[in-house]
Design a protein around this motif. Sequence first.
Motif, PDB file in Angstrom:
ATOM      1  N   MET A  22       0.756  -1.307   0.207  1.00 19.98           N
ATOM      2  CA  MET A  22       0.281   0.175  -0.029  1.00 19.98           C
ATOM      3  C   MET A  22       1.101   0.952  -0.094  1.00 19.98           C
ATOM      4  O   MET A  22       1.732   1.390   1.040  1.00 19.98           O
ATOM      5  CB  MET A  22      -0.595   0.255   1.606  1.00 19.98           C
ATOM      6  N   MET A  57      -7.652   6.347 -13.274  1.00 22.25           N
ATOM      7  CA  MET A  57      -7.671   5.497 -12.232  1.00 22.25           C
ATOM      8  C   MET A  57      -7.079   6.986 -11.110  1.00 22.25           C
ATOM      9  O   MET A  57      -7.092   8.015 -12.098  1.00 22.25           O
ATOM     10  CB  MET A  57      -6.460   4.817 -11.414  1.00 22.25           C
ATOM     11  N   THR A 102      -5.253   4.092  -5.179  1.00 23.55           N
ATOM     12  CA  THR A 102      -7.048   3.750  -5.417  1.00 23.55           C
ATOM     13  C   THR A 102      -8.107   3.873  -4.853  1.00 23.55           C
ATOM     14  O   THR A 102      -7.513   5.104  -4.235  1.00 23.55           O
ATOM     15  CB  THR A 102      -6.943   1.478  -4.300  1.00 23.55           C
ATOM     16  N   GLU A 103      -8.818   3.619  -5.329  1.00 26.37           N
ATOM     17  CA  GLU A 103      -9.999   4.612  -4.484  1.00 26.37           C
ATOM     18  C   GLU A 103     -10.236   4.905  -2.904  1.00 26.37           C
ATOM     19  O   GLU A 103     -10.635   5.456  -2.337  1.00 26.37           O
ATOM     20  CB  GLU A 103     -11.589   3.620  -5.432  1.00 26.37           C
ATOM     21  N   GLU A 134      -7.668   4.313  -1.226  1.00 22.97           N
ATOM     22  CA  GLU A 134      -6.303   5.363  -0.325  1.00 22.97           C
ATOM     23  C   GLU A 134      -7.011   7.077  -0.782  1.00 22.97           C
ATOM     24  O   GLU A 134      -6.668   7.309  -0.409  1.00 22.97           O
ATOM     25  CB  GLU A 134      -5.451   5.218  -1.349  1.00 22.97           C
TER      26      GLU A 134
END
Length: 78
Positions: A1, A37, A50-51, A53
Amino acid sequence: MPVHIDDHKRCTLSGDTVTIEGLGHEVEIVTDAHLRMSVAILAGERFPITEAEADALTVAGAVDSRRHLKNSGPGSII
């Protein structure tokens, strides 16, 4: 992450070659149409995220400049 947010809303964004720290309000989240993205921008560096995050960063005070992508061309699933 690649995203870490501490209790004081200090964000650490990590990429392949760079790691940058800053306060939540110093981060901007944008939509990269080519990648399709979200991307977090801090100190001029771009980090695909990511969405989930992106949402966490907005809670930490990041500027949310995302926009919804829409494709109305033939064969679009949108």
